[in-house]
Scaffold this motif. Sequence first.
Motif, short mmCIF file in Angstrom:
data_model
loop_
_atom_site.label_atom_id
_atom_site.label_comp_id
_atom_site.label_asym_id
_atom_site.label_seq_id
_atom_site.Cartn_x
_atom_site.Cartn_y
_atom_site.Cartn_z
N LEU A 240 0.80 -1.22 0.00
CA LEU A 240 0.00 0.00 0.00
C LEU A 240 0.83 1.27 0.00
CD1 LEU A 240 -2.97 -0.83 2.39
CD2 LEU A 240 -2.91 -0.85 -0.10
N GLN A 241 2.06 1.21 0.51
CA GLN A 241 2.94 2.38 0.50
C GLN A 241 2.27 3.61 1.13
OE1 GLN A 241 4.39 2.95 -3.56
NE2 GLN A 241 4.39 0.75 -3.90
N GLY A 242 1.52 3.38 2.20
CA GLY A 242 0.89 4.48 2.91
C GLY A 242 -0.39 4.99 2.30
N HIS A 243 -0.98 4.23 1.38
CA HIS A 243 -2.21 4.63 0.71
C HIS A 243 -3.42 3.89 1.27
CE1 HIS A 243 0.73 6.23 -2.07
NE2 HIS A 243 -0.22 6.83 -2.75
N GLY A 244 -4.60 4.30 0.78
CA GLY A 244 -5.83 3.61 1.09
C GLY A 244 -6.23 2.72 -0.09
N ILE A 245 -6.96 1.65 0.21
CA ILE A 245 -7.42 0.74 -0.84
C ILE A 245 -8.84 0.31 -0.52
CG2 ILE A 245 -6.45 -1.28 0.34
CD1 ILE A 245 -5.89 -2.49 -2.44
N SER A 246 -9.64 0.13 -1.56
CA SER A 246 -11.02 -0.31 -1.36
C SER A 246 -11.45 -1.16 -2.55
CB SER A 246 -11.95 0.89 -1.20
OG SER A 246 -13.29 0.46 -0.98
N THR A 247 -12.23 -2.18 -2.27
CA THR A 247 -12.75 -3.05 -3.32
C THR A 247 -14.27 -3.09 -3.26
OG1 THR A 247 -10.83 -4.51 -3.49
CG2 THR A 247 -12.94 -5.47 -4.06
N SER A 248 -14.89 -2.96 -4.41
CA SER A 248 -16.33 -3.16 -4.54
C SER A 248 -16.55 -4.39 -5.41
CB SER A 248 -16.98 -1.94 -5.21
OG SER A 248 -18.38 -2.14 -5.36
N GLY A 249 -17.42 -5.29 -4.95
CA GLY A 249 -17.66 -6.51 -5.70
C GLY A 249 -19.14 -6.83 -5.79
N SER A 250 -19.51 -7.50 -6.87
CA SER A 250 -20.91 -7.87 -7.07
C SER A 250 -21.15 -9.34 -6.82
CB SER A 250 -21.32 -7.54 -8.52
OG SER A 250 -20.57 -8.33 -9.43
N TYR A 251 -20.16 -10.04 -6.26
CA TYR A 251 -20.22 -11.49 -6.22
C TYR A 251 -20.67 -12.08 -4.89
CZ TYR A 251 -15.60 -10.45 -4.29
OH TYR A 251 -14.56 -9.91 -3.54
N ARG A 252 -20.99 -11.25 -3.90
CA ARG A 252 -21.44 -11.80 -2.63
C ARG A 252 -22.78 -11.24 -2.17
NH1 ARG A 252 -15.89 -12.52 0.96
NH2 ARG A 252 -15.42 -14.61 0.22
N ASN A 253 -23.03 -10.00 -2.43
CA ASN A 253 -24.27 -9.39 -1.97
C ASN A 253 -25.29 -9.42 -3.11
OD1 ASN A 253 -26.18 -8.04 -0.50
ND2 ASN A 253 -24.95 -6.21 -0.14
N LEU A 278 -18.19 -7.31 -15.21
CA LEU A 278 -17.24 -6.84 -14.19
C LEU A 278 -17.75 -7.27 -12.81
CD1 LEU A 278 -14.71 -5.19 -13.48
CD2 LEU A 278 -16.18 -3.16 -13.35
N VAL A 279 -16.92 -7.99 -12.07
CA VAL A 279 -17.37 -8.51 -10.77
C VAL A 279 -16.59 -7.92 -9.60
CG1 VAL A 279 -18.23 -10.69 -11.70
CG2 VAL A 279 -15.83 -10.52 -10.98
N SER A 280 -15.48 -7.22 -9.87
CA SER A 280 -14.69 -6.66 -8.77
C SER A 280 -13.87 -5.48 -9.27
CB SER A 280 -13.75 -7.73 -8.19
OG SER A 280 -12.89 -7.17 -7.22
N ALA A 281 -13.90 -4.40 -8.52
CA ALA A 281 -13.10 -3.21 -8.83
C ALA A 281 -12.35 -2.78 -7.58
CB ALA A 281 -13.99 -2.07 -9.34
N THR A 282 -11.04 -2.73 -7.68
CA THR A 282 -10.19 -2.31 -6.56
C THR A 282 -9.48 -1.02 -6.94
OG1 THR A 282 -9.82 -4.59 -5.81
CG2 THR A 282 -8.22 -2.92 -5.12
N VAL A 283 -9.48 -0.07 -6.00
CA VAL A 283 -8.85 1.23 -6.26
C VAL A 283 -7.89 1.55 -5.11
CG1 VAL A 283 -9.20 3.69 -6.64
CG2 VAL A 283 -10.88 2.05 -7.50
N ILE A 284 -6.70 2.01 -5.44
CA ILE A 284 -5.75 2.53 -4.46
C ILE A 284 -5.67 4.04 -4.65
CG2 ILE A 284 -3.35 2.52 -3.66
CD1 ILE A 284 -3.11 -0.34 -4.68
N ALA A 285 -5.80 4.78 -3.55
CA ALA A 285 -5.80 6.24 -3.62
C ALA A 285 -5.13 6.82 -2.38
CB ALA A 285 -7.23 6.77 -3.76
N THR A 286 -4.96 8.12 -2.37
CA THR A 286 -4.30 8.78 -1.24
C THR A 286 -5.07 8.55 0.06
OG1 THR A 286 -3.47 10.49 -2.73
CG2 THR A 286 -3.42 10.98 -0.37
N THR A 287 -6.40 8.55 -0.02
CA THR A 287 -7.23 8.30 1.15
C THR A 287 -8.15 7.12 0.89
OG1 THR A 287 -9.05 9.75 0.44
CG2 THR A 287 -7.24 10.78 1.69
N ALA A 288 -8.59 6.49 1.97
CA ALA A 288 -9.54 5.39 1.83
C ALA A 288 -10.88 5.91 1.33
CB ALA A 288 -9.71 4.69 3.19
#
Length: 345
Positions: A240-253, A278-288
Amino acid sequence: MSVKNILLIGLLAFGLSGCDQPTPQSALVLEGKTMGTVWRVSLAGVDPQRKAALQQSIQQQLDQDDHELSTWKKDSVLSRFNQYQGTQPQPVSADMADIVVEALRIGKKTGGAMDITVGPLVNLWGFGPTKQPAHTPDEAQIAAAKAQTGLQHLQVIQRADGQWLQKDLPALNVDLSTMGEGYATDHLARLMEQQGITDYLVSVGGAVLSRGLNASHQPWRVAIQKPTDSENAVEARVDLQGHGISTSGSYRNYYELDGKRISHVIDPATGRPIEHQLVSATVIATTALEADGWDTGLMVLGSERAQALALKEHLAVYLISKQGDGFTHWMSPQFKSFLIDQESK
Protein backbone atom coordinates in the motif's frame (compact mmCIF):
# COMPACT_ATOMS: atom_id res chain seq x y z
CA MET A 1 -25.49 0.71 6.83
CA SER A 2 -22.89 -0.64 4.44
CA VAL A 3 -23.52 -2.43 1.18
CA LYS A 4 -20.02 -3.90 1.45
CA ASN A 5 -20.85 -5.71 4.64
CA ILE A 6 -18.19 -8.40 4.77
CA LEU A 7 -14.79 -7.86 6.40
CA LEU A 8 -12.34 -6.66 3.77
CA ILE A 9 -14.69 -7.81 1.02
CA GLY A 10 -12.40 -8.75 -1.82
CA LEU A 11 -9.36 -7.81 0.28
CA LEU A 12 -7.19 -9.84 2.61
CA ALA A 13 -4.70 -8.02 4.79
CA PHE A 14 -1.51 -10.01 5.18
CA GLY A 15 -1.33 -11.30 8.74
CA LEU A 16 -4.94 -10.30 9.41
CA SER A 17 -7.05 -12.75 7.45
CA GLY A 18 -5.14 -15.94 7.02
CA CYS A 19 -2.78 -15.02 4.19
CA ASP A 20 0.74 -16.32 3.83
CA GLN A 21 2.38 -14.05 6.42
CA PRO A 22 1.25 -14.59 10.03
CA THR A 23 0.65 -11.66 12.33
CA PRO A 24 3.92 -10.89 14.17
CA GLN A 25 3.77 -11.85 17.83
CA SER A 26 4.47 -8.27 18.92
CA ALA A 27 1.64 -6.80 16.86
CA LEU A 28 -1.35 -5.42 18.74
CA VAL A 29 -4.63 -6.28 17.03
CA LEU A 30 -7.98 -4.73 17.94
CA GLU A 31 -11.36 -5.32 16.32
CA GLY A 32 -15.06 -4.68 16.70
CA LYS A 33 -18.27 -3.92 14.86
CA THR A 34 -19.64 -0.75 13.28
CA MET A 35 -21.92 0.36 10.46
CA GLY A 36 -23.23 -3.16 9.89
CA THR A 37 -19.71 -4.45 9.24
CA VAL A 38 -16.48 -5.01 11.18
CA TRP A 39 -13.42 -2.89 11.89
CA ARG A 40 -9.88 -4.06 12.52
CA VAL A 41 -6.72 -2.27 13.60
CA SER A 42 -3.22 -3.78 13.63
CA LEU A 43 -0.49 -1.82 15.38
CA ALA A 44 3.29 -2.21 15.55
CA GLY A 45 5.46 -1.09 18.44
CA VAL A 46 2.54 -0.24 20.75
CA ASP A 47 2.48 -1.23 24.43
CA PRO A 48 -0.19 -3.95 24.92
CA GLN A 49 -1.26 -2.16 28.11
CA ARG A 50 -2.79 0.52 25.88
CA LYS A 51 -5.16 -1.96 24.28
CA ALA A 52 -8.24 -1.26 26.41
CA ALA A 53 -7.93 2.52 26.11
CA LEU A 54 -7.34 2.33 22.36
CA GLN A 55 -10.26 -0.04 21.89
CA GLN A 56 -12.53 2.43 23.66
CA SER A 57 -11.26 5.43 21.67
CA ILE A 58 -11.66 3.60 18.38
CA GLN A 59 -15.18 2.45 19.14
CA GLN A 60 -16.19 5.94 20.28
CA GLN A 61 -14.89 7.42 17.02
CA LEU A 62 -16.73 4.86 14.92
CA ASP A 63 -19.93 5.23 16.92
CA GLN A 64 -19.73 8.97 16.26
CA ASP A 65 -19.26 8.34 12.53
CA ASP A 66 -22.23 5.96 12.52
CA HIS A 67 -24.35 8.56 14.30
CA GLU A 68 -23.59 10.95 11.46
CA LEU A 69 -23.89 8.65 8.44
CA SER A 70 -26.37 5.92 9.30
CA THR A 71 -29.52 5.62 7.18
CA TRP A 72 -30.83 2.91 9.50
CA LYS A 73 -30.83 5.03 12.68
CA LYS A 74 -33.63 7.57 12.58
CA ASP A 75 -31.79 10.02 14.84
CA SER A 76 -28.56 10.18 12.81
CA VAL A 77 -27.52 13.47 11.22
CA LEU A 78 -28.05 12.03 7.74
CA SER A 79 -31.43 10.51 8.58
CA ARG A 80 -32.64 13.84 9.94
CA PHE A 81 -31.57 15.50 6.69
CA ASN A 82 -33.40 12.85 4.69
CA GLN A 83 -36.53 13.18 6.83
CA TYR A 84 -36.61 16.94 6.24
CA GLN A 85 -39.12 17.56 3.46
CA GLY A 86 -37.98 21.03 2.50
CA THR A 87 -35.35 22.89 0.55
CA GLN A 88 -33.71 25.13 3.15
CA PRO A 89 -30.00 24.50 3.89
CA GLN A 90 -29.46 22.15 6.85
CA PRO A 91 -26.38 22.41 9.12
CA VAL A 92 -23.86 19.53 9.07
CA SER A 93 -20.36 18.93 10.39
CA ALA A 94 -17.24 19.76 8.41
CA ASP A 95 -16.55 16.04 8.02
CA MET A 96 -20.04 15.41 6.65
CA ALA A 97 -19.60 18.27 4.20
CA ASP A 98 -16.25 16.85 3.09
CA ILE A 99 -17.63 13.39 2.32
CA VAL A 100 -20.50 14.85 0.28
CA VAL A 101 -18.13 17.16 -1.63
CA GLU A 102 -15.97 14.14 -2.50
CA ALA A 103 -19.03 12.10 -3.45
CA LEU A 104 -20.27 14.86 -5.77
CA ARG A 105 -16.82 15.20 -7.33
CA ILE A 106 -16.50 11.49 -8.07
CA GLY A 107 -20.14 11.34 -9.12
CA LYS A 108 -19.50 14.00 -11.73
CA LYS A 109 -16.29 12.32 -12.92
CA THR A 110 -18.14 9.02 -13.39
CA GLY A 111 -21.01 10.63 -15.27
CA GLY A 112 -23.40 9.92 -12.39
CA ALA A 113 -22.46 6.24 -12.04
CA MET A 114 -21.51 6.87 -8.40
CA ASP A 115 -24.68 8.48 -7.05
CA ILE A 116 -25.27 8.96 -3.32
CA THR A 117 -28.95 9.79 -3.97
CA VAL A 118 -29.70 6.36 -5.45
CA GLY A 119 -31.32 5.17 -2.19
CA PRO A 120 -34.90 4.90 -3.55
CA LEU A 121 -33.66 2.49 -6.23
CA VAL A 122 -31.60 0.52 -3.72
CA ASN A 123 -34.71 0.18 -1.55
CA LEU A 124 -36.89 -0.73 -4.52
CA TRP A 125 -34.63 -3.66 -5.32
CA GLY A 126 -34.55 -4.83 -1.70
CA PHE A 127 -31.05 -3.81 -0.59
CA GLY A 128 -32.08 -1.11 1.87
CA PRO A 129 -34.24 -1.21 5.01
CA THR A 130 -37.19 -2.58 2.99
CA LYS A 131 -37.69 -6.28 2.24
CA GLN A 132 -36.76 -7.93 -1.02
CA PRO A 133 -39.52 -7.54 -3.62
CA ALA A 134 -41.69 -10.56 -4.43
CA HIS A 135 -41.34 -9.86 -8.13
CA THR A 136 -39.10 -7.80 -10.41
CA PRO A 137 -40.05 -4.08 -10.20
CA ASP A 138 -41.87 -2.86 -13.29
CA GLU A 139 -41.00 0.15 -15.44
CA ALA A 140 -43.44 2.45 -13.62
CA GLN A 141 -41.92 1.59 -10.23
CA ILE A 142 -38.40 2.12 -11.53
CA ALA A 143 -39.34 5.45 -13.14
CA ALA A 144 -40.99 6.64 -9.92
CA ALA A 145 -37.88 5.78 -7.88
CA LYS A 146 -35.54 7.41 -10.42
CA ALA A 147 -37.59 10.62 -10.25
CA GLN A 148 -36.55 10.92 -6.58
CA THR A 149 -32.82 10.73 -7.37
CA GLY A 150 -30.13 12.88 -8.97
CA LEU A 151 -26.87 14.50 -7.85
CA GLN A 152 -27.98 17.74 -9.49
CA HIS A 153 -30.53 18.16 -6.69
CA LEU A 154 -27.87 18.28 -3.93
CA GLN A 155 -25.25 20.86 -3.02
CA VAL A 156 -22.85 21.67 -0.21
CA ILE A 157 -22.68 25.22 1.12
CA GLN A 158 -19.46 26.07 2.93
CA ARG A 159 -18.95 29.41 4.66
CA ALA A 160 -16.74 30.72 7.40
CA ASP A 161 -19.53 30.22 9.95
CA GLY A 162 -20.30 26.60 9.04
CA GLN A 163 -21.38 24.02 6.47
CA TRP A 164 -24.81 23.09 5.13
CA LEU A 165 -26.42 20.54 2.85
CA GLN A 166 -29.22 21.71 0.59
CA LYS A 167 -31.58 19.79 -1.66
CA ASP A 168 -33.94 21.32 -4.21
CA LEU A 169 -36.02 18.13 -4.31
CA PRO A 170 -37.77 17.80 -0.91
CA ALA A 171 -38.05 14.00 -1.15
CA LEU A 172 -34.35 13.55 -1.98
CA ASN A 173 -32.57 10.99 0.19
CA VAL A 174 -28.79 10.79 0.57
CA ASP A 175 -27.13 7.43 1.25
CA LEU A 176 -23.42 7.60 2.09
CA SER A 177 -22.93 3.88 2.68
CA THR A 178 -20.92 3.61 -0.56
CA MET A 179 -18.26 5.85 1.03
CA GLY A 180 -18.88 5.36 4.73
CA GLU A 181 -16.27 2.66 5.19
CA GLY A 182 -13.55 4.79 3.60
CA TYR A 183 -14.65 7.79 5.64
CA ALA A 184 -14.43 5.80 8.88
CA THR A 185 -11.12 4.19 7.91
CA ASP A 186 -9.54 7.60 7.35
CA HIS A 187 -10.83 8.65 10.76
CA LEU A 188 -9.15 5.63 12.35
CA ALA A 189 -5.88 6.61 10.68
CA ARG A 190 -6.28 10.16 11.99
CA LEU A 191 -6.98 8.81 15.47
CA MET A 192 -3.83 6.68 15.39
CA GLU A 193 -1.75 9.72 14.48
CA GLN A 194 -3.35 11.68 17.32
CA GLN A 195 -2.38 8.84 19.64
CA GLY A 196 1.24 9.09 18.50
CA ILE A 197 1.06 5.79 16.60
CA THR A 198 2.86 5.82 13.25
CA ASP A 199 2.92 2.12 12.24
CA TYR A 200 -0.56 0.76 11.65
CA LEU A 201 -3.00 -0.88 9.29
CA VAL A 202 -6.66 0.06 9.80
CA SER A 203 -9.79 -1.19 8.07
CA VAL A 204 -13.55 -0.79 8.18
CA GLY A 205 -15.36 -3.31 5.98
CA GLY A 206 -13.85 -3.19 2.51
CA ALA A 207 -11.68 -0.10 3.02
CA VAL A 208 -8.09 -0.30 4.27
CA LEU A 209 -5.31 2.22 4.94
CA SER A 210 -1.76 1.75 6.22
CA ARG A 211 1.15 3.81 7.46
CA GLY A 212 4.71 2.82 8.33
CA LEU A 213 5.82 -0.80 8.83
CA ASN A 214 4.42 -3.88 10.52
CA ALA A 215 5.95 -5.47 13.63
CA SER A 216 8.43 -7.39 11.46
CA HIS A 217 9.63 -4.05 10.04
CA GLN A 218 8.15 -4.94 6.65
CA PRO A 219 5.64 -2.97 4.59
CA TRP A 220 1.97 -3.57 5.28
CA ARG A 221 0.59 -5.63 2.42
CA VAL A 222 -2.90 -6.48 1.23
CA ALA A 223 -4.11 -9.24 -1.06
CA ILE A 224 -6.99 -8.88 -3.51
CA GLN A 225 -9.25 -11.89 -3.15
CA LYS A 226 -10.51 -13.99 -6.05
CA PRO A 227 -14.17 -12.99 -6.63
CA THR A 228 -15.91 -16.23 -5.75
CA ASP A 229 -18.31 -17.39 -3.07
CA SER A 230 -16.35 -20.51 -2.19
CA GLU A 231 -12.66 -19.59 -2.32
CA ASN A 232 -10.45 -17.60 -0.01
CA ALA A 233 -7.74 -17.46 -2.67
CA VAL A 234 -5.47 -14.56 -3.62
CA GLU A 235 -5.77 -12.82 -6.99
CA ALA A 236 -2.99 -10.22 -6.50
CA ARG A 237 -0.84 -8.72 -3.75
CA VAL A 238 -0.04 -5.06 -3.20
CA ASP A 239 2.21 -2.93 -1.01
CA LEU A 240 0.00 0.00 0.00
CA GLN A 241 2.94 2.38 0.50
CA GLY A 242 0.89 4.48 2.91
CA HIS A 243 -2.21 4.63 0.71
CA GLY A 244 -5.83 3.61 1.09
CA ILE A 245 -7.42 0.74 -0.84
CA SER A 246 -11.02 -0.31 -1.36
CA THR A 247 -12.75 -3.05 -3.32
CA SER A 248 -16.33 -3.16 -4.54
CA GLY A 249 -17.66 -6.51 -5.70
CA SER A 250 -20.91 -7.87 -7.07
CA TYR A 251 -20.22 -11.49 -6.22
CA ARG A 252 -21.44 -11.80 -2.63
CA ASN A 253 -24.27 -9.39 -1.97
CA TYR A 254 -27.05 -10.64 -4.22
CA TYR A 255 -30.24 -12.70 -4.30
CA GLU A 256 -32.32 -14.65 -6.81
CA LEU A 257 -35.54 -13.14 -8.16
CA ASP A 258 -37.75 -14.47 -10.95
CA GLY A 259 -34.95 -16.78 -12.03
CA LYS A 260 -32.29 -14.05 -12.23
CA ARG A 261 -29.33 -13.16 -10.02
CA ILE A 262 -29.88 -9.64 -8.65
CA SER A 263 -26.75 -7.67 -7.72
CA HIS A 264 -26.73 -5.01 -5.01
CA VAL A 265 -24.87 -2.67 -7.39
CA ILE A 266 -27.53 -0.44 -8.97
CA ASP A 267 -26.94 1.56 -12.14
CA PRO A 268 -28.50 5.02 -11.59
CA ALA A 269 -28.89 5.49 -15.36
CA THR A 270 -31.10 2.43 -15.84
CA GLY A 271 -32.51 2.11 -12.35
CA ARG A 272 -31.64 -1.58 -12.48
CA PRO A 273 -28.95 -3.85 -11.01
CA ILE A 274 -25.87 -4.18 -13.18
CA GLU A 275 -25.74 -7.12 -15.60
CA HIS A 276 -22.26 -6.75 -17.12
CA GLN A 277 -19.31 -9.07 -16.52
CA LEU A 278 -17.24 -6.84 -14.19
CA VAL A 279 -17.37 -8.51 -10.77
CA SER A 280 -14.69 -6.66 -8.77
CA ALA A 281 -13.10 -3.21 -8.83
CA THR A 282 -10.19 -2.31 -6.56
CA VAL A 283 -8.85 1.23 -6.26
CA ILE A 284 -5.75 2.53 -4.46
CA ALA A 285 -5.80 6.24 -3.62
CA THR A 286 -4.30 8.78 -1.24
CA THR A 287 -7.23 8.30 1.15
CA ALA A 288 -9.54 5.39 1.83
CA LEU A 289 -12.50 7.73 1.26
CA GLU A 290 -11.42 8.47 -2.30
CA ALA A 291 -10.74 4.80 -3.04
CA ASP A 292 -14.14 3.87 -1.60
CA GLY A 293 -15.92 6.33 -3.85
CA TRP A 294 -14.16 5.40 -7.06
CA ASP A 295 -14.57 1.62 -6.70
CA THR A 296 -18.36 1.92 -6.59
CA GLY A 297 -18.54 4.14 -9.67
CA LEU A 298 -16.23 1.85 -11.63
CA MET A 299 -18.31 -1.20 -10.70
CA VAL A 300 -21.39 0.49 -12.12
CA LEU A 301 -19.64 1.48 -15.35
CA GLY A 302 -18.47 -2.00 -16.28
CA SER A 303 -15.05 -3.09 -17.52
CA GLU A 304 -14.62 -1.12 -20.75
CA ARG A 305 -15.87 2.23 -19.47
CA ALA A 306 -14.08 1.71 -16.15
CA GLN A 307 -10.79 1.10 -17.94
CA ALA A 308 -11.19 4.22 -20.05
CA LEU A 309 -11.99 6.36 -17.01
CA ALA A 310 -9.11 4.92 -14.98
CA LEU A 311 -6.69 5.82 -17.75
CA LYS A 312 -8.18 9.30 -18.20
CA GLU A 313 -8.06 10.09 -14.46
CA HIS A 314 -4.72 8.32 -13.84
CA LEU A 315 -6.26 6.05 -11.21
CA ALA A 316 -4.61 3.00 -9.65
CA VAL A 317 -7.24 0.39 -10.55
CA TYR A 318 -7.47 -3.41 -10.69
CA LEU A 319 -10.52 -4.92 -12.39
CA ILE A 320 -11.68 -8.55 -12.43
CA SER A 321 -14.27 -9.67 -14.98
CA LYS A 322 -16.14 -12.92 -15.42
CA GLN A 323 -15.21 -14.80 -18.59
CA GLY A 324 -16.71 -18.21 -19.21
CA ASP A 325 -15.96 -20.43 -16.22
CA GLY A 326 -13.09 -18.23 -15.08
CA PHE A 327 -11.95 -14.65 -14.70
CA THR A 328 -9.78 -12.09 -16.48
CA HIS A 329 -8.01 -9.13 -14.88
CA TRP A 330 -6.91 -5.68 -16.00
CA MET A 331 -4.80 -3.14 -14.16
CA SER A 332 -3.94 0.47 -14.89
CA PRO A 333 -0.30 1.59 -15.17
CA GLN A 334 -0.64 3.40 -11.84
CA PHE A 335 -1.70 0.18 -10.10
CA LYS A 336 1.38 -1.71 -11.27
CA SER A 337 3.65 0.40 -9.05
CA PHE A 338 1.90 -1.08 -5.99
CA LEU A 339 1.92 -4.66 -7.21
CA ILE A 340 4.10 -7.30 -5.54
CA ASP A 341 5.63 -10.07 -7.72
CA GLN A 342 5.01 -8.01 -10.84
CA GLU A 343 6.71 -10.57 -13.01
CA SER A 344 3.86 -13.01 -12.31
CA LYS A 345 1.19 -10.60 -13.61
